[in-house]
Design a protein around this motif. Structure first.
Motif, PDB file in Angstrom:
ATOM      1  N   ASP A  76      54.725  21.005  79.790  1.00 23.62           N
ATOM      2  CA  ASP A  76      53.631  20.595  78.912  1.00 23.62           C
ATOM      3  C   ASP A  76      52.800  21.824  78.572  1.00 23.62           C
ATOM      4  O   ASP A  76      52.439  22.609  79.457  1.00 23.62           O
ATOM      5  CB  ASP A  76      52.743  19.549  79.584  1.00 23.62           C
ATOM      6  N   LEU A  77      52.478  21.961  77.295  1.00 24.76           N
ATOM      7  CA  LEU A  77      51.659  23.069  76.822  1.00 24.76           C
ATOM      8  C   LEU A  77      50.299  22.518  76.429  1.00 24.76           C
ATOM      9  O   LEU A  77      50.203  21.620  75.584  1.00 24.76           O
ATOM     10  CB  LEU A  77      52.336  23.744  75.631  1.00 24.76           C
ATOM     11  N   LEU A  78      49.237  23.031  77.054  1.00 27.17           N
ATOM     12  CA  LEU A  78      47.881  22.541  76.819  1.00 27.17           C
ATOM     13  C   LEU A  78      47.037  23.636  76.189  1.00 27.17           C
ATOM     14  O   LEU A  78      47.157  24.815  76.550  1.00 27.17           O
ATOM     15  CB  LEU A  78      47.234  22.097  78.132  1.00 27.17           C
ATOM     16  N   ASP A  79      46.169  23.248  75.251  1.00 28.89           N
ATOM     17  CA  ASP A  79      45.282  24.239  74.646  1.00 28.89           C
ATOM     18  C   ASP A  79      44.082  24.490  75.547  1.00 28.89           C
ATOM     19  O   ASP A  79      43.994  23.959  76.662  1.00 28.89           O
ATOM     20  CB  ASP A  79      44.851  23.802  73.241  1.00 28.89           C
ATOM     21  N   GLY A  80      43.148  25.304  75.067  1.00 29.86           N
ATOM     22  CA  GLY A  80      42.002  25.678  75.885  1.00 29.86           C
ATOM     23  C   GLY A  80      41.110  24.524  76.264  1.00 29.86           C
ATOM     24  O   GLY A  80      40.321  24.627  77.209  1.00 29.86           O
ATOM     25  N   LYS A  81      41.216  23.397  75.545  1.00 29.45           N
ATOM     26  CA  LYS A  81      40.424  22.210  75.855  1.00 29.45           C
ATOM     27  C   LYS A  81      41.199  21.211  76.701  1.00 29.45           C
ATOM     28  O   LYS A  81      40.730  20.104  76.946  1.00 29.45           O
ATOM     29  CB  LYS A  81      39.959  21.545  74.560  1.00 29.45           C
ATOM     30  N   GLY A  82      42.400  21.615  77.130  1.00 31.83           N
ATOM     31  CA  GLY A  82      43.206  20.734  77.954  1.00 31.83           C
ATOM     32  C   GLY A  82      43.979  19.694  77.179  1.00 31.83           C
ATOM     33  O   GLY A  82      44.559  18.778  77.770  1.00 31.83           O
ATOM     34  N   GLN A  83      44.029  19.832  75.852  1.00 31.88           N
ATOM     35  CA  GLN A  83      44.752  18.872  75.027  1.00 31.88           C
ATOM     36  C   GLN A  83      46.209  19.311  74.869  1.00 31.88           C
ATOM     37  O   GLN A  83      46.487  20.490  74.641  1.00 31.88           O
ATOM     38  CB  GLN A  83      44.097  18.752  73.650  1.00 31.88           C
ATOM     39  N   PRO A  84      47.161  18.375  74.978  1.00 34.90           N
ATOM     40  CA  PRO A  84      48.576  18.744  74.841  1.00 34.90           C
ATOM     41  C   PRO A  84      48.913  19.158  73.421  1.00 34.90           C
ATOM     42  O   PRO A  84      48.478  18.531  72.451  1.00 34.90           O
ATOM     43  CB  PRO A  84      49.310  17.461  75.242  1.00 34.90           C
ATOM     44  N   THR A  85      49.679  20.226  73.295  1.00 32.32           N
ATOM     45  CA  THR A  85      50.114  20.699  71.978  1.00 32.32           C
ATOM     46  C   THR A  85      51.627  20.646  71.816  1.00 32.32           C
ATOM     47  O   THR A  85      52.122  20.643  70.695  1.00 32.32           O
ATOM     48  CB  THR A  85      49.641  22.141  71.736  1.00 32.32           C
ATOM     49  N   ALA A  86      52.364  20.626  72.914  1.00 29.80           N
ATOM     50  CA  ALA A  86      53.826  20.561  72.841  1.00 29.80           C
ATOM     51  C   ALA A  86      54.367  20.140  74.194  1.00 29.80           C
ATOM     52  O   ALA A  86      53.698  20.303  75.225  1.00 29.80           O
ATOM     53  CB  ALA A  86      54.411  21.908  72.431  1.00 29.80           C
ATOM     54  N   SER A  87      55.587  19.588  74.203  1.00 26.50           N
ATOM     55  CA  SER A  87      56.218  19.162  75.446  1.00 26.50           C
ATOM     56  C   SER A  87      57.727  19.234  75.291  1.00 26.50           C
ATOM     57  O   SER A  87      58.271  18.827  74.259  1.00 26.50           O
ATOM     58  CB  SER A  87      55.782  17.735  75.802  1.00 26.50           C
ATOM     59  N   TRP A  88      58.401  19.767  76.313  1.00 24.35           N
ATOM     60  CA  TRP A  88      59.859  19.843  76.319  1.00 24.35           C
ATOM     61  C   TRP A  88      60.344  19.680  77.755  1.00 24.35           C
ATOM     62  O   TRP A  88      59.553  19.711  78.691  1.00 24.35           O
ATOM     63  CB  TRP A  88      60.356  21.213  75.821  1.00 24.35           C
ATOM     64  N   THR A  89      61.639  19.527  77.903  1.00 23.12           N
ATOM     65  CA  THR A  89      62.236  19.716  79.218  1.00 23.12           C
ATOM     66  C   THR A  89      62.644  21.182  79.318  1.00 23.12           C
ATOM     67  O   THR A  89      62.786  21.873  78.303  1.00 23.12           O
ATOM     68  CB  THR A  89      63.469  18.827  79.427  1.00 23.12           C
ATOM     69  N   TYR A  90      62.845  21.636  80.543  1.00 21.72           N
ATOM     70  CA  TYR A  90      63.210  23.039  80.723  1.00 21.72           C
ATOM     71  C   TYR A  90      64.534  23.346  80.026  1.00 21.72           C
ATOM     72  O   TYR A  90      64.699  24.405  79.411  1.00 21.72           O
ATOM     73  CB  TYR A  90      63.304  23.359  82.211  1.00 21.72           C
ATOM     74  N   ALA A  91      65.467  22.406  80.067  1.00 13.00           N
ATOM     75  CA  ALA A  91      66.777  22.640  79.458  1.00 13.00           C
ATOM     76  C   ALA A  91      66.703  22.683  77.935  1.00 13.00           C
ATOM     77  O   ALA A  91      67.504  23.362  77.284  1.00 13.00           O
ATOM     78  CB  ALA A  91      67.754  21.559  79.904  1.00 13.00           C
ATOM     79  N   ASP A  92      65.742  21.968  77.340  1.00 11.90           N
ATOM     80  CA  ASP A  92      65.669  21.852  75.883  1.00 11.90           C
ATOM     81  C   ASP A  92      64.539  22.659  75.259  1.00 11.90           C
ATOM     82  O   ASP A  92      64.247  22.500  74.072  1.00 11.90           O
ATOM     83  CB  ASP A  92      65.493  20.375  75.493  1.00 11.90           C
ATOM     84  N   LYS A  93      63.908  23.513  76.012  1.00  9.70           N
ATOM     85  CA  LYS A  93      62.783  24.279  75.470  1.00  9.70           C
ATOM     86  C   LYS A  93      63.267  25.234  74.385  1.00  9.70           C
ATOM     87  O   LYS A  93      64.410  25.716  74.417  1.00  9.70           O
ATOM     88  CB  LYS A  93      62.102  25.060  76.597  1.00  9.70           C
ATOM     89  N   PRO A  94      62.420  25.543  73.390  1.00  8.31           N
ATOM     90  CA  PRO A  94      62.808  26.514  72.359  1.00  8.31           C
ATOM     91  C   PRO A  94      62.749  27.935  72.902  1.00  8.31           C
ATOM     92  O   PRO A  94      62.119  28.199  73.928  1.00  8.31           O
ATOM     93  CB  PRO A  94      61.751  26.295  71.277  1.00  8.31           C
ATOM     94  N   SER A  95      63.395  28.836  72.188  1.00  9.81           N
ATOM     95  CA  SER A  95      63.337  30.248  72.592  1.00  9.81           C
ATOM     96  C   SER A  95      61.980  30.849  72.267  1.00  9.81           C
ATOM     97  O   SER A  95      61.432  31.645  73.036  1.00  9.81           O
ATOM     98  CB  SER A  95      64.441  31.043  71.882  1.00  9.81           C
ATOM     99  N   MET A  96      61.440  30.470  71.098  1.00  8.98           N
ATOM    100  CA  MET A  96      60.149  30.969  70.642  1.00  8.98           C
ATOM    101  C   MET A  96      59.315  29.793  70.154  1.00  8.98           C
ATOM    102  O   MET A  96      59.852  28.810  69.641  1.00  8.98           O
ATOM    103  CB  MET A  96      60.322  31.977  69.501  1.00  8.98           C
ATOM    104  N   HIS A  97      58.003  29.915  70.288  1.00 12.93           N
ATOM    105  CA  HIS A  97      57.112  28.867  69.802  1.00 12.93           C
ATOM    106  C   HIS A  97      55.846  29.520  69.266  1.00 12.93           C
ATOM    107  O   HIS A  97      55.143  30.222  69.999  1.00 12.93           O
ATOM    108  CB  HIS A  97      56.768  27.890  70.928  1.00 12.93           C
ATOM    109  N   VAL A  98      55.564  29.320  67.972  1.00 12.42           N
ATOM    110  CA  VAL A  98      54.401  29.922  67.327  1.00 12.42           C
ATOM    111  C   VAL A  98      53.162  29.086  67.628  1.00 12.42           C
ATOM    112  O   VAL A  98      53.184  27.851  67.524  1.00 12.42           O
ATOM    113  CB  VAL A  98      54.614  30.033  65.804  1.00 12.42           C
ATOM    114  N   LEU A  99      52.073  29.780  67.985  1.00 15.18           N
ATOM    115  CA  LEU A  99      50.832  29.106  68.357  1.00 15.18           C
ATOM    116  C   LEU A  99      49.642  29.794  67.700  1.00 15.18           C
ATOM    117  O   LEU A  99      49.660  31.021  67.502  1.00 15.18           O
ATOM    118  CB  LEU A  99      50.636  29.138  69.875  1.00 15.18           C
ATOM    119  N   PRO A 100      48.594  29.041  67.385  1.00 12.26           N
ATOM    120  CA  PRO A 100      47.350  29.676  66.942  1.00 12.26           C
ATOM    121  C   PRO A 100      46.778  30.545  68.056  1.00 12.26           C
ATOM    122  O   PRO A 100      47.004  30.290  69.244  1.00 12.26           O
ATOM    123  CB  PRO A 100      46.431  28.483  66.642  1.00 12.26           C
ATOM    124  N   VAL A 101      46.044  31.551  67.682  1.00 13.43           N
ATOM    125  CA  VAL A 101      45.407  32.423  68.661  1.00 13.43           C
ATOM    126  C   VAL A 101      44.486  31.597  69.558  1.00 13.43           C
ATOM    127  O   VAL A 101      43.755  30.717  69.092  1.00 13.43           O
ATOM    128  CB  VAL A 101      44.616  33.532  67.939  1.00 13.43           C
TER     129      VAL A 101
END
Length: 414
Positions: free
Chosen positions: A78-103
């Motif tokens: 689970d990927l959480l932003d600075g406010k603790g809100q989820p922004t993305a979720s994957w399993t370890y096997a299905d995670k992307p190689s790269m993921h673009v995020l706002p600063v």
């Protein structure tokens, strides 16, 4: 006429300028791109290692056991932003190689599963890492170590007790927070509990034809620790065991990262503990009895009862009637708001007398010296409905001669 012509030319200027611009081959100014960076996950390595407990850039729950057979492919990220809100979720096997995020600042959390219910042989492993995404840069998440985030509980019996009890109708029910597991005598696997702060282990069974109950409560259990609770025959002074009356004793050992702690000295008997305790270790006394037509002392009770009363009888008269409330949610802070505490003596209620009397409890002179007292918890039940889970009331009665007996009432809110 001249003014009309000039006005028409002025009105047409924007279109003319636009055509000129296109004819010049120049494009319109573009809006600047959003400030983003990239999270690289291709090199992310996840492992379960109990020795990784103190790294500045990896947050783990200490106390895991090393288990090289753990398959991390199904672990949830689970990927959480600075406010603790989820922004993305994957399993370890299905995670992307790269993921673009706002600063900005982020936290990556990884866990073996998201189930909250307790289960045998299903531990919860967790790890996390905080990081910052900067404009135009790539952040490599690298290695994250996960550790045991569950409370691990194993139930054991001494050989002597195992030989005396009826294994078919005996078991231990363990409650941690709102989760429960029942351990039959044949169950040797550890159970894993993923939430909750207090542990209650309740033995209920038949020993040499007599139905027995014993409760062990541990008020502050910690994730990453293994609690081994052993039930045994309680011997009298000199090791003598009365074959007509067999009492049960318990011992607790805690394992964490290769060292053990014997908890016999840290878990107090029901008469001594300030908040919670073993809940059932007193020698049963024929001079003190508990009866109820609406409540069970062995099973969880519902909270929608029209009447919830226990008749307590003491031949020699009651000198104290101590009640311990064992609950993750009915804390001292919560109870203080209604004028109570997690432990109180109805015979000597002190400043809580008004609040207790207001809830229908007998207090003071209504208890002290009396041979029969009705413990009425009916008006207290609505307070339990505020929180889901299991709430226990451990009652310890002492008579004028110092004899003691105790019972536990458990209520479940679903």
């Amino acid at each position: 006429m001249r003014k009309s012509l000039i006005g028409a030319v002025i009105a047409a200027l924007p279109a003319m300028l636009s055509i000129t611009s296109c004819n010049d081959g120049k494009s319109e100014p573009t809006v600047s791109a959003a400030k983003t960076g990239t999270l690289e996950l291709s090199g992310m390595d996840v492992s379960v290692n109990p020795d990784q407990t103190d790294q500045s850039d990896v947050t783990v729950t200490s106390g895991s056991r090393n288990d090289s057979n753990v398959d991390v492919g199904a672990f949830v990220i689970d990927l959480l932003d600075g406010k603790g809100q989820p922004t993305a979720s994957w399993t370890y096997a299905d995670k992307p190689s790269m993921h673009v995020l706002p600063v900005g600042s982020y936290t990556l959390e990884i866990r073996s599963h998201k189930e909250t219910a307790a289960a045998f042989e299903r531990p919860l492993y967790m790890g996390s890492r905080e990081f910052e995404i900067k404009q135009g840069t790539i952040y490599n998440i690298g290695a994250v170590t996960c550790s045991l985030a569950s409370v691990k509980v194993t139930i054991r019996y001494s050989d002597e007790l195992a030989a005396l009890m009826d294994a078919e109708v005996s078991s231990v029910k363990v409650t941690v927070g709102s989760s429960q597991l029942t351990y039959p005598v044949s169950e040797t696997r550890p159970g894993y509990f993923h939430e909750g702060k207090s542990l209650v282990a309740e033995f209920s069974g038949v020993i040499k034809g007599n139905k027995e109950q014993m409760i062990k409560a541990i008020p502050d259990v910690k994730p990453g620790h293994h609690y081994i609770i052993t039930f045994a025959v309680k011997s009298a002074t000199g090791g003598y065991v009365d074959p007509k009356h067999i009492s049960i004793d318990t011992s607790v050992t805690v394992e964490r990262l290769g060292y053990t702690v014997d908890m016999d000295e840290t878990i107090l008997d029901s008469s001594d503990r300030p908040n919670g305790g073993n809940g059932g270790g007193e020698e049963p006394s024929e001079q003190i009895s508990f009866t109820s037509s609406t409540l069970s002392f062995t099973d969880n009770n519902p909270t929608d009862l029209a009447e919830a009363k226990v008749l307590i009888h003491a031949d020699k008269g009651i000198s104290s009637l101590v009640v311990d409330i064992i609950s993750d949610d009915l804390t001292d802070d919560f109870l203080r708001e209604v004028g109570l505490a997690s432990t109180f003596d109805l015979a000597a209620p002190g400043e809580m007398q008004g609040a207790l009397a207001g809830l229908g409890f007998p207090t003071g002179a209504e208890v002290t010296g009396k041979t029969d007292v009705t413990f009425d918890i009916t008006q207290f039940l609505p307070l339990l409905d505020i929180y889901q889970g299991v709430h226990k009331f451990h009652i310890t009665v002492t008579d004028a001669d110092g004899n003691k007996a105790d019972r536990t009432l458990s209520f479940i809110v679903e």
